[in-house]
Enzyme design. Structure first.
Site, PDB file in Angstrom:
ATOM      1  N   VAL A 179      -2.786  68.075  67.021  1.00  0.00           N
ATOM      2  CA  VAL A 179      -3.831  68.517  66.096  1.00  0.00           C
ATOM      3  C   VAL A 179      -3.267  68.630  64.679  1.00  0.00           C
ATOM      4  O   VAL A 179      -3.917  68.273  63.696  1.00  0.00           O
ATOM      5  CB  VAL A 179      -4.433  69.864  66.564  1.00  0.00           C
ATOM      6  N   ALA A 180      -2.029  69.134  64.603  1.00  0.00           N
ATOM      7  CA  ALA A 180      -1.432  69.320  63.279  1.00  0.00           C
ATOM      8  C   ALA A 180      -1.328  68.002  62.530  1.00  0.00           C
ATOM      9  O   ALA A 180      -1.566  67.931  61.325  1.00  0.00           O
ATOM     10  CB  ALA A 180      -0.050  69.937  63.416  1.00  0.00           C
ATOM     11  N   ILE A 218      -3.024  65.055  63.035  1.00  0.00           N
ATOM     12  CA  ILE A 218      -4.196  64.189  62.820  1.00  0.00           C
ATOM     13  C   ILE A 218      -4.860  64.511  61.472  1.00  0.00           C
ATOM     14  O   ILE A 218      -5.241  65.641  61.225  1.00  0.00           O
ATOM     15  CB  ILE A 218      -5.213  64.363  63.975  1.00  0.00           C
ATOM     16  N   GLU A 272      -7.662  64.830  59.839  1.00  0.00           N
ATOM     17  CA  GLU A 272      -9.118  64.852  59.989  1.00  0.00           C
ATOM     18  C   GLU A 272      -9.791  64.796  58.620  1.00  0.00           C
ATOM     19  O   GLU A 272      -9.260  65.301  57.645  1.00  0.00           O
ATOM     20  CB  GLU A 272      -9.560  66.147  60.697  1.00  0.00           C
ATOM     21  N   ASP A 287     -16.325  38.614  26.137  1.00  0.00           N
ATOM     22  CA  ASP A 287     -16.921  37.847  25.045  1.00  0.00           C
ATOM     23  C   ASP A 287     -16.874  38.721  23.791  1.00  0.00           C
ATOM     24  O   ASP A 287     -16.394  39.851  23.835  1.00  0.00           O
ATOM     25  CB  ASP A 287     -18.332  37.372  25.380  1.00  0.00           C
ATOM     26  N   ASP A 338     -23.106  32.177  33.328  1.00  0.00           N
ATOM     27  CA  ASP A 338     -21.935  33.039  33.513  1.00  0.00           C
ATOM     28  C   ASP A 338     -21.800  33.467  34.972  1.00  0.00           C
ATOM     29  O   ASP A 338     -20.760  33.988  35.371  1.00  0.00           O
ATOM     30  CB  ASP A 338     -22.063  34.307  32.654  1.00  0.00           C
ATOM     31  N   GLU A 364       4.435  72.469  59.708  1.00  0.00           N
ATOM     32  CA  GLU A 364       3.813  72.780  60.999  1.00  0.00           C
ATOM     33  C   GLU A 364       4.699  72.295  62.136  1.00  0.00           C
ATOM     34  O   GLU A 364       4.698  72.862  63.234  1.00  0.00           O
ATOM     35  CB  GLU A 364       2.431  72.118  61.098  1.00  0.00           C
ATOM     36  N   THR A 419      -7.709  76.779  56.245  1.00  0.00           N
ATOM     37  CA  THR A 419      -6.998  77.159  55.030  1.00  0.00           C
ATOM     38  C   THR A 419      -6.649  75.941  54.185  1.00  0.00           C
ATOM     39  O   THR A 419      -6.516  76.040  52.989  1.00  0.00           O
ATOM     40  CB  THR A 419      -5.715  77.932  55.366  1.00  0.00           C
ATOM     41  N   ASP A 420      -6.546  74.778  54.838  1.00  0.00           N
ATOM     42  CA  ASP A 420      -6.084  73.604  54.107  1.00  0.00           C
ATOM     43  C   ASP A 420      -7.197  72.817  53.420  1.00  0.00           C
ATOM     44  O   ASP A 420      -6.943  72.064  52.485  1.00  0.00           O
ATOM     45  CB  ASP A 420      -5.391  72.660  55.100  1.00  0.00           C
TER      46      ASP A 420
END
Ligand code: ATP
Length: 977
Positions: free
Chosen positions: A316-317, A319, A321, A363, A692, A757, A787-788
Site C-alpha cells: 500500500v505504501a 502504490i 494512488e 508569420d 496553411d 515508510e 496526511t499526504d
C-alpha cells in the site's frame, strides 16, 4: 450573374414556415440524393428560392426564429457519454484497486477487520478522489469547447450578418468564403470558382467544384452533386452563396457523426507514460511486499498473519494512488490558465508538446506586428508624397515638398488612391461615441487604403457609385495580388471597363507593360522598373509594407490582345497582364509592443524563432531585427522562389543559422516544418489560411489565429490564439513547461515518502528483529489515507517558476521519472525523511529506556512506550513531509524567492496534515485503530524542528547548485540551440 425573375422579394411568411418545416422533415427523411434533395438539385436557383420561400434579402429574423422554434437548433448531438456511474466505478476496478480489494479481504479473513477496513478505506478515498479529479478535468475541457463557437455568415433582414452556426435554419442564405466551414446542407445559388473540400464526407481530399446550375445527371451520390454543399465540409477556394436545406442531425454529416462521435481522445504520451509507470510501480510494490513477506517468515520467523500485515503495508505504501487523475487535472488546469492568457488549447496532449517546443515558426503580419496599418508614403513616377495621421481615423493630409495635395490636384495620385480604394473589401465603421476608435471590418491592409484615399479627399461611397464593381478576383497569398473589375461612367484610356490590380510590388511590376507619368501612359522601361524597385527597397528596409497599384483598361485591349469579353472569362490569367503601373502605397505596421519581450524570453529559453512571411524580404528582415529575432549581420533571407530551388540539405543548412523566409507561399511552410522536425526540433507553427492547414497539422503544435484565421486553419490547429499575438504563444509555452515541472514536483513529493515508510521495516528486518518494528502497517496506511494527499494537490497548482523560461527546452525523449527524480526522491528527500522518522523513534526509546517492545502481537495490549515510539516514527514522517512539500515547490530557486506563503493550497494541506495527526493521536477510539498514543511536549518540540531542518538543508543544497550553475553560465557561452 443571377437573374432576379420570379423570386419573392420578401422573407417567408408564417404560413410558408409550415411548408418549410415539412420540407425539412421530408428532406431529413430523404436517403442519399433521393427525395426532396433530388428535386432541389434539378431546380434553377430561382425555383429554389420559391421552393424554400425565401427572398433575395434572406429570411427575416422573425421568420428565422419561427423556423428554429419548429425545427430546433442546428446541432450535432453529442454521442453517448460514459455514464457518470460507469466512470465512477471504473476507479475501483483497475489493477491497483483490485489489488487493494483483495488485500482487504485477506485481512478480514485473517481476523484483522480494522486493517481490512483501513485498506478498503484507502481504496475508496482514492477512487472518489480520482473520480473528482477526472470530473473537474472534464469540466475544464468542456468549458473550453464553449469558448470556440462556430459562426456562419448569412443574409437576414436584407443584410450580411454573422450568426452562431447553431442558429442556422432551412432557408437561410449562407455566404461562403475561402476557409469557411460549412455548417448545414445547402443548395448553391451562386458560385465564384467555389471549391469545397468534402473529405469529411467521402474521404476525398481533392476539392470538388460547386456551381449554382441545375443538375439533371442521374446516378450521383450526394457528395458528387455539384450544386449541393454539406455540413462538415469546408470551402477550399473561391466563394459563393447557398440556401440551407437541412440542419443538425438531419444533415449528411449528422448521419455519419452519430456513427463516429463515440471516438475518444487519444491518450497523451504523458498519460501513457504515467499509466505505464503506475503499473510498473504496482508490480514493484507487490514484489517488495512478497520479498518482505518472505524475509518475515524465514529470517525473523514471524507468524504468517503478522508477516502478511507487514507486507501489505509495504504494498500500500508504494502504490502511487491517484497519480493519473491528478496529472490529468494539472493538465486541464494548465489549459484553463492558458485560455486566460489568450491561448486556447484544443487537447490536453498539446500542453506537453508546448512544454518541449524548441522552434516557433511564425508569420509576421498581425502576429508580430499590430496589423494596424497606416499609409505613410505614396509613390508615383512623378512624385513622392508623405501622408500624415496615424490609425484609421481619416484625419491627416497628403503632402509633397511642403505642398498639400488632394486627389483632384494630381491625376496619378488620384488614380493611385482610387485604385487602392476600389480594389478591396474592407469597411470602416466610424466610432459611435466621440473619441472612440474607427473599427475595421475585413483586411487591415485594405482598410488603410480607404483612409489614405479619404485623406486625399475621395468619398468612398461616391466613388463606388461612379465605378461600380462587376467582378472580383479575390486576394490569394499564392498570387500575392487582388483584382477588381469596374464599370466606369467616364472612360479611362478610352475604356469603360477597368480592372484595378493591387499587390506585392515585384509581382505587379512583372505584369506591367506601361506606366502613368503625369497622366501620360508611357512604356515601362527597365530604368523605370529599377526606379520602382529602388523606391520599394528603400521603404522596405525601414520595415514598411509596400503595395503596388496598377490597372488594365479592358475594352480597348480586349480584341487586340485576345481577352475574351464574357464575364466568366475574367480569370487572373486573362485579366492580370498588360497592366499600366500607377504607384505605390507604403504603410506602417508597427511591431506589437509586447513582442520584443516575448522574443527575448524565447532566447533565454533556448527557443528559436523562424519568421515565415508572405511579405517582402527587406521588410521582413527589418522587422525581425527590430524585435530581436535576428541579431548581428549573419542573416539569410530566403525567398519562396529560392526555397523552391533548394535541396532539403541546403534548407537544413540554412535553418541552422539565422534565417527569415519571405514571399513564401503558405504551402511552403510545410517544407520548413518538416525539415525542422527531421532535425529533431519540436516545432510550433502559426497559420491562418486554408493552405496553411497541412503545416498546422504536421507541426507538433499548430497555432491558428483566432481573429484573422479561417475555420479550416482553426480546425487543423492544436491551439488558437484569441488575440493573434505572438506573445501568447510564448505564454502558452511557459505554462506548458510549468505544468510539466509541477507534475515532476508532485511525483517527487509522493514518491519521497515511500522511503521513510519502507526504511523502518527494513531496519526491523535487517536487524533480525533486534530493533522492534518502528512503524506499523496501520500507521503506514495513515500516511496514505490522508496526511499526504492535500499538500500534494497544492503542488499541482504552483504558478510557473521564474526560471522555467531560463532553461533549454525539455528533451522530448526524456522520461518524466528519470534517474535524477528517482534519486532525489529516494536517496535525498527519502533519506532525510527516514532519518527524521527513525530519530523520533529512537528519541522516545532513549527517554524511556531501550527497547520498548510490543507485547502480545501487534493487535492489542501494546506497550504504551512502544506505541508512543511508533507514533513518533509516524509523526516524524508527517513533519518531514511538511518540509519536503515546501522543498518540492522549486527545483533550484529558493522557496523564499517565490514567497514562502504564496501557495494557499499547500498551507491548507499542511494545517490539515498537522490537525489530522494530532487528532489521530489524541482521540482514544482512533488510537486503538491506528495504534497511536498521545505525544509529550518534548516530542512536539522535536517534531516542530523537523520541517525547518529538512527545509534548511535543501535550501543550502539549492544555493550551492545555483552558485555552481551561475559559475557555469559565466563560462564561455554554450552554443545556442
Ligand atoms: P504574413 O505572411 O506575415 O502574414 P503578409 O500579410 O505579407 O504577411 P500574405 O497575406 O501571404 O502575407 O500576403 C503576401 C503579400 O501579398 C503581401 O506581402 C502583400 O504584398 C500582398 N497582399 C497582402 N494583402 C493583400 C491584399 N488584400 N490585396 C492585395 N495584395 C495583398
Amino acid at each position: 450573374m443571377e437573374s432576379r425573375t420570379g423570386v419573392p422579394s420578401q422573407g417567408a411568411t408564417g404560413a410558408s414556415a409550415k411548408a418549410n418545416a415539412s420540407l425539412a422533415a421530408r428532406t431529413s427523411a430523404a436517403k442519399g440524393a433521393a427525395g426532396p434533395l433530388d428535386e432541389i438539385r434539378r431546380m434553377t436557383t430561382d425555383l429554389v428560392f420559391g421552393q424554400l420561400n425565401v427572398g433575395r434579402g434572406g429570411l427575416t429574423s422573425k421568420e428565422a426564429a419561427a423556423r428554429q422554434q419548429k425545427l430546433g437548433k442546428n446541432l450535432i448531438q453529442s454521442g453517448k457519454k460514459k455514464s457518470p456511474i460507469v466512470a465512477f466505478l471504473s476507479n475501483f476496478t483497475h489493477l491497483m484497486a483490485v489489488l487493494l480489494w483483495v488485500a482487504g479481504i485477506i485481512a478480514f479473513v485473517a481476523g484483522m477487520p480494522e486493517l481490512g477496513c483501513a485498506v478498503w478505506l484507502v481504496n475508496v478515498i482514492n477512487g472518489v478522489f480520482s473520480f473528482w479529479q477526472e470530473f473537474r478535468a472534464s469540466q475544464a475541457t468542456e468549458a473550453l469547447k464553449k469558448m470556440l463557437p462556430a459562426y456562419a455568415n448569412v443574409i437576414r433582414d436584407g443584410q450580411e450578418q454573422k450568426i452562431l452556426a447553431e442558429d442556422l435554419v432551412p432557408g437561410d442564405i449562407m455566404l461562403l468564403a475561402e476557409g469557411d466551414k460549412i455548417s448545414a446542407d445547402a443548395r448553391v445559388i451562386s458560385s465564384s470558382d467555389l471549391q469545397v473540400n468534402q473529405s469529411t464526407l467521402n474521404g476525398e481530399s481533392t476539392p470538388s467544384r460547386k456551381t449554382a446550375d441545375a443538375v439533371l445527371e442521374e446516378g450521383l451520390s450526394p457528395a458528387e452533386i455539384p450544386n449541393l454543399v454539406f455540413a462538415g465540409t469546408s470551402v477550399s477556394e473561391g466563394n459563393g452563396r447557398a440556401i440551407v436545406l437541412r440542419i443538425g442531425m438531419d444533415t449528411e454529416f449528422g448521419k455519419i457523426a452519430s456513427l463516429t462521435q463515440n471516438m475518444e481522445d487519444a491518450e497523451s504520451p504523458l498519460q501513457r507514460e504515467l499509466d505505464r509507470l503506475t503499473k510498473q510501480v504496482t508490480i514493484f510494490a507487490t514484489a517488495m511486499g512478497l520479498a518482505f513477506f518472505a524475509l518475515n517468515i524465514f529470517v525473523v520467523h514471524n507468524p504468517f498473519a503478522e508477516a502478511f500485515i507487514f507486507s501489505l503495508g509495504m504494498v500500500v505504501a508504494f502504490i502511487p494512488e491517484g497519480l493519473l487523475p491528478t496529472v490529468t487535472l494539472s493538465l486541464a488546469m494548465a489549459v484553463q490558465r492558458m485560455s486566460k492568457r489568450n491561448a486556447l488549447v484544443k487537447k490536453l496532449n498539446s500542453v506537453e508538446a508546448l512544454g518541449s517546443t524548441s522552434v516557433i515558426c511564425t508569420d509576421k503580419t498581425g502576429t508580430l506586428t499590430q496589423n494596424e496599418m497606416t499609409v505613410k508614403h505614396l509613390w508615383t513616377a512623378a512624385r513622392t508624397y508623405e501622408v500624415t495621421g496615424v490609425g484609421y481615423a481619416p484625419e491627416g493630409f497628403i503632402e509633397s515638398e511642403g505642398k498639400r495635395y488632394r486627389a483632384v490636384d494630381d491625376v496619378d495620385l488620384e488614380l493611385l488612391l482610387e485604385g487602392g480604394l476600389l480594389c478591396g473589401n474592407a469597411r470602416l465603421h466610424a466610432p459611435e461615441e466621440e473619441g472612440g476608435r474607427y473599427e475595421v471590418m475585413g483586411d487591415p491592409t485594405e482598410a488603410c487604403l480607404i483612409v489614405s484615399a479619404q485623406k486625399g479627399g475621395i468619398d468612398p461611397a461616391e466613388l463606388d457609385g461612379r465605378m461600380p464593381r462587376v467582378k472580383e478576383l479575390p486576394f490569394e497569398s499564392r498570387r500575392k495580388r487582388m483584382t477588381t473589375v469596374h464599370a466606369l461612367e467616364d472612360p479611362l484610356d478610352g475604356a469603360r471597363t477597368v480592372a484595378f490590380v493591387k499587390g506585392a510590388p515585384n509581382e505587379v511590376v512583372k505584369l506591367s507593360e506601361r506606366i502613368r507619368v503625369n497622366g501620360e501612359v508611357v512604356e515601362l522601361t527597365d530604368e523605370l522598373r529599377a526606379r520602382i524597385m529602388d523606391a520599394n527597397d528603400r521603404y522596405a528596409a525601414d520595415g514598411l509594407r509596400v503595395l503596388a497599384v496598377a490597372y488594365r483598361a479592358i475594352d480597348d485591349t480586349a480584341h487586340s490582345e485576345g481577352v475574351p469579353v464574357a464575364m466568366s472569362d475574367y480569370t487572373p490569367e486573362n485579366i492580370e497582364c498588360h497592366l499600366v503601373f500607377v504607384g505605390l502605397e507604403v504603410m506602417l505596421d508597427p511591431p506589437r509592443p509586447e513582442v520584443a519581450d516575448a522574443v527575448a524570453k524565447c532566447r533565454r529559453a533556448g527557443i528559436r524563432i523562424v519568421m515565415i512571411t508572405g511579405d517582402y524580404g527587406l521588410t521582413a528582415a527589418s522587422i525581425a531585427r527590430r524585435i530581436g529575432i535576428v541579431e548581428g549581420d549573419d542573416l539569410s533571407v530566403v525567398s519562396g522562389f529560392e526555397l523552391a530551388q533548394m535541396s532539403d540539405d541546403e534548407l537544413k543548412e540554412k535553418l541552422r543559422g539565422q534565417v527569415v523566409f519571405a514571399r513564401m507561399a503558405p504551402e511552403q511552410k510545410l517544407r520548413v516544418v518538416t525539415a525542422l522536425q527531421e532535425m529533431g526540433e519540436i516545432v510550433a507553427v502559426t497559420g491562418d489560411g486554408v493552405n496553411d492547414a497541412p503545416a498546422l497539422k504536421k507541426a507538433d503544435i499548430g497555432v491558428a489565429m483566432g481573429i484573422t484565421g479561417t475555420d479550416v486553419a482553426k480546425e487543423a490547429a492544436d491551439m488558437i490564439l484569441t488575440d493573434d499575438n505572438f506573445a501568447s504563444i510564448v505564454a502558452a509555452i511557459e505554462e506548458g513547461r510549468a505544468v510539466y515541472s509541477n507534475i515532476r514536483k508532485f511525483l517527487l513529493y509522493i514518491l519521497n515518502s515511500n522511503a521513510p515508510e519502507a526504511v523502518p521495516s527494513a531496519v526491523y528486518l535487517l536487524s533480525g528483529g533486534a530493533v522492534p518494528l518502528p512503524l506499523t502497517t496501520m500507521q503506514i496506511l495513515t500516511i496514505d489515507l490522508g496526511t499526504d494527499l492535500l499538500p500534494a494537490l497544492g503542488l499541482g497548482t504552483e504558478p510557473p517558476e521564474g526560471t522555467v523560461m531560463d532553461q533549454p527546452p525539455r528533451d522530448p525523449n526524456e522520461r518524466l521519472l528519470n534517474k535524477r527524480v528517482l534519486g532525489k526522491a529516494f536517496l535525498w528527500y527519502g533519506m532525510m525523511g527516514s532519518a527524521a522518522a527513525m530519530a523520533g523513534y529512537f528519541l522516545v526509546n532513549l527517554l524511556n529506556g531501550w527497547p520498548a517492545l510490543p507485547l502480545a502481537g501487534l493487535g492489542n495490549d501494546l506497550d504504551p512506550v512502544y506505541v508512543q515510539a511508533t507514533t513518533m516514527t509516524l509523526a516524524g514522517i508527517v513533519f518531514a513531509q511538511i518540509g519536503q512539500v515546501m522543498n518540492c515547490r522549486t527545483e533550484r530557486a529558493s522557496v523564499f524567492s517565490i514567497g514562502l506563503f504564496s501557495n494557499r493550497k499547500i498551507l491548507f494541506g499542511i494545517v490539515f496534515e498537522i490537525a489530522l495527526i494530532v487528532f489521530l493521536t489524541m482521540f482514544p477510539p482512533l488510537q486503538g485503530v491506528f495504534h497511536t498514543a498521545p505525544l509529550g511536549w518534548q516530542d512536539y518540540v522535536f517534531l516542530a524542528c523537523i520541517p525547518f531542518v529538512v527545509f534548511a538543508i535543501e535550501e543550502v543544497r539549492k544555493l550551492v547548485v545555483r552558485r555552481m550553475h551561475a559559475h557555469d553560465a559565466s563560462a564561455p557561452a554554450k552554443a545556442a540551440r
